[in-house]
Design a protein around this motif. Structure first.
Motif, short mmCIF file in Angstrom:
data_model
loop_
_atom_site.label_atom_id
_atom_site.label_comp_id
_atom_site.label_asym_id
_atom_site.label_seq_id
_atom_site.Cartn_x
_atom_site.Cartn_y
_atom_site.Cartn_z
N MET A 135 0.84 -1.20 0.00
CA MET A 135 0.00 0.00 0.00
C MET A 135 0.88 1.25 0.00
O MET A 135 2.05 1.21 0.41
CB MET A 135 -0.87 0.01 1.26
CG MET A 135 -1.69 -1.26 1.49
SD MET A 135 -3.22 -1.22 0.61
CE MET A 135 -4.14 -0.04 1.63
N PRO A 136 0.32 2.40 -0.42
CA PRO A 136 1.06 3.67 -0.28
C PRO A 136 1.12 4.11 1.19
O PRO A 136 0.44 3.55 2.05
CB PRO A 136 0.23 4.64 -1.12
CG PRO A 136 -1.15 4.07 -1.10
CD PRO A 136 -0.98 2.58 -1.07
N MET A 137 1.91 5.12 1.44
CA MET A 137 2.03 5.68 2.78
C MET A 137 0.69 6.24 3.25
O MET A 137 -0.03 6.86 2.47
CB MET A 137 3.08 6.79 2.80
CG MET A 137 3.30 7.44 4.15
SD MET A 137 4.38 6.46 5.21
CE MET A 137 5.98 7.09 4.67
N GLN A 138 0.36 6.00 4.52
CA GLN A 138 -0.88 6.54 5.08
C GLN A 138 -0.69 7.98 5.56
O GLN A 138 0.42 8.36 5.98
CB GLN A 138 -1.35 5.68 6.25
CG GLN A 138 -2.06 4.41 5.83
CD GLN A 138 -3.09 3.99 6.88
OE1 GLN A 138 -2.82 4.05 8.06
NE2 GLN A 138 -4.25 3.57 6.43
N PRO A 139 -1.76 8.80 5.53
CA PRO A 139 -1.65 10.17 6.04
C PRO A 139 -1.19 10.18 7.50
O PRO A 139 -1.69 9.40 8.31
CB PRO A 139 -3.08 10.71 5.90
CG PRO A 139 -3.71 9.87 4.84
CD PRO A 139 -3.10 8.51 4.97
N GLY A 140 -0.26 11.07 7.81
CA GLY A 140 0.21 11.21 9.18
C GLY A 140 1.32 10.25 9.56
O GLY A 140 1.93 10.40 10.63
N ASP A 141 1.62 9.25 8.70
CA ASP A 141 2.66 8.29 9.02
C ASP A 141 4.03 8.88 8.68
O ASP A 141 4.14 9.81 7.88
CB ASP A 141 2.44 6.99 8.24
CG ASP A 141 2.60 5.76 9.11
OD1 ASP A 141 3.25 5.87 10.17
OD2 ASP A 141 2.06 4.69 8.74
N VAL A 142 5.07 8.31 9.25
CA VAL A 142 6.44 8.74 8.96
C VAL A 142 7.22 7.54 8.46
O VAL A 142 6.95 6.41 8.85
CB VAL A 142 7.12 9.34 10.21
CG1 VAL A 142 6.42 10.61 10.63
CG2 VAL A 142 7.18 8.35 11.36
N PRO A 143 8.20 7.76 7.59
CA PRO A 143 8.93 6.63 7.02
C PRO A 143 9.88 5.95 8.00
O PRO A 143 10.20 4.77 7.82
CB PRO A 143 9.71 7.25 5.86
CG PRO A 143 9.80 8.69 6.18
CD PRO A 143 8.56 9.04 6.94
N ALA A 144 10.31 6.66 9.04
CA ALA A 144 11.29 6.05 9.93
C ALA A 144 11.25 6.67 11.32
O ALA A 144 10.93 7.85 11.48
CB ALA A 144 12.70 6.21 9.35
N THR A 145 11.55 5.85 12.32
CA THR A 145 11.83 6.33 13.68
C THR A 145 13.07 5.59 14.18
O THR A 145 13.31 4.43 13.82
CB THR A 145 10.67 6.06 14.66
OG1 THR A 145 10.48 4.64 14.81
CG2 THR A 145 9.39 6.71 14.19
N TRP A 146 13.85 6.28 15.01
CA TRP A 146 15.10 5.69 15.51
C TRP A 146 15.53 6.51 16.72
O TRP A 146 15.73 7.71 16.62
CB TRP A 146 16.15 5.71 14.40
CG TRP A 146 17.47 5.09 14.74
CD1 TRP A 146 17.75 4.27 15.81
CD2 TRP A 146 18.68 5.24 14.01
NE1 TRP A 146 19.07 3.90 15.78
CE2 TRP A 146 19.66 4.47 14.68
CE3 TRP A 146 19.04 5.92 12.85
CZ2 TRP A 146 20.98 4.38 14.22
CZ3 TRP A 146 20.34 5.84 12.40
CH2 TRP A 146 21.30 5.08 13.07
#
Length: 347
Positions: A301-312
């Motif tokens: 699926m494509p990226m959802q609204p409000g989501d971020v590609p990465a956390t670390w």
């Protein structure tokens, strides 16, 4: 020596909000095992399966050191009556309206619970003069920040969801109370917590449930997502250790070490709790398949609204304050979750 590292007797009476929830349940178990008296406060909302929440509380109630009250955070009178009777030395505020995606559907629930409810918790802490108030924030407050690993001293002003915005508001509210009332306050930012007794809306639970049933799993951003997966037992161990590290208002800025988020004007600190290990979502799913012995039907699926590609997370401040940092490998954590899931659901 940082101003927080004072020698003191560990407090023994702790009020925890959200003890029927995923993290609150595990924290209460840990504190009870160490001889604490714990009073839990939880609203038992139907955001997800209330039976799961009741099972958690039933397990806690087997321990003589545990008491519980069902009530909403927004019910200021009820929350205060519980706190006044129990007289906690420490309050750990974990209850909240959780879920990044649900905040797109029902933003008002987040304001009611996470802002008004948190204000009521802070008021109880102020009136009682507790020795330490600890409150949950989230890695989502880093929002659109791109410099990783995330550190507590970087600015976090670009939240992408109402959920994250309410948690950032909690941090600002907590700082003001710490400054005005000299209330030692620690905010911890959680990074993608997972493990046994987890929430059904979390990715690991949804993936395992769907794969065992032969249903496809939705994989957002075509799997090009990275998360700092933090095993729940590691997370609550970190909270337990932070209980004994209340921040102390510095007398000058020179007391604050580089990289410490301690406020120069309040006994207030923000601390990351994460595994300090950025894991690709597709590798996480591969590990689930390996543990189950079943290949998933993948729906990219494509990226959802409000989501971020990465956390670390940079967890060096946590380690400096407590001598501890989470370190469970995500494959080991997945194995523990799958064992619990199969037993609980008889699958």
């Amino acid at each position: 020596m940082p101003p927080t590292e004072t020698t003191q007797k560990s407090p023994r009476r702790v009020l925890i909000t959200g003890t029927a929830g995923f993290i609150g349940f595990h924290l209460a178990q840990l504190l009870l095992a160490e001889g604490f008296q714990v009073h839990g406060y939880d609203g038992m909302t139907d955001y997800y399966d209330v039976n799961l929440k009741r099972r958690r509380h039933q397990m806690l109630l087997l321990h003589p050191g545990f008491q519980a009250t069902e009530g909403m955070l927004e019910d200021e009178e009820k929350l205060w009556s519980v706190a006044a009777r129990f007289q906690p030395e420490v309050i750990v505020h974990l209850a909240a309206q959780a879920g990044v995606r649900y905040s797109l559907e029902n933003p008002r629930a987040y304001l009611d619970s996470n802002v008004i409810g948190t204000l009521n918790v802070m008021e109880a802490a102020r009136k009682l003069g507790v020795g330490h108030l600890l409150m949950a924030s989230t890695s989502s407050v880093y929002g659109a920040n791109e410099d990783m690993p995330f550190t507590e001293v970087e600015k976090a002003n670009t939240q992408l969801t109402i959920y994250a915005a309410t948690k950032k508001a909690n941090e600002s509210m907590g700082h003001s109370y710490a400054h005005l009332w000299d209330l030692p306050t620690t905010m911890f930012r959680f990074f993608t917590v997972y493990g046994p007794w987890g929430r059904p809306d979390l990715a690991l639970f949804k993936f395992v449930d769907a794969i065992l049933d032969g249903r496809p799993i939705d994989i957002y951003n075509h799997g090009e997502m990275y998360r700092d997966f933090t095993y729940v037992a590691d997370l609550v161990r970190a909270i337990r250790l932070l209980i004994d590290a209340p921040p102390v208002r510095p007398t000058s800025r020179d007391e604050i070490e580089e990289g410490d988020s301690l406020s120069p004007v309040a006994p207030f600190r923000v601390v990351n709790i994460g595994n300090s290990d950025k894991v690709r979502l597709l590798d996480f799913i591969d590990a689930i398949e390996d543990e189950l012995g079943i290949k998933a039907v993948r729906n990219y699926m494509p990226m959802q609204p409000g989501d971020v590609p990465a956390t670390w997370a940079d967890a060096s401040l946590l380690q400096r304050l407590t001598g501890y940092r989470p370190q469970t490998d995500f494959r080991d954590g997945i194995a523990q979750f799958v064992a619990w899931f199969r037993d609980y659901h008889q699958k």
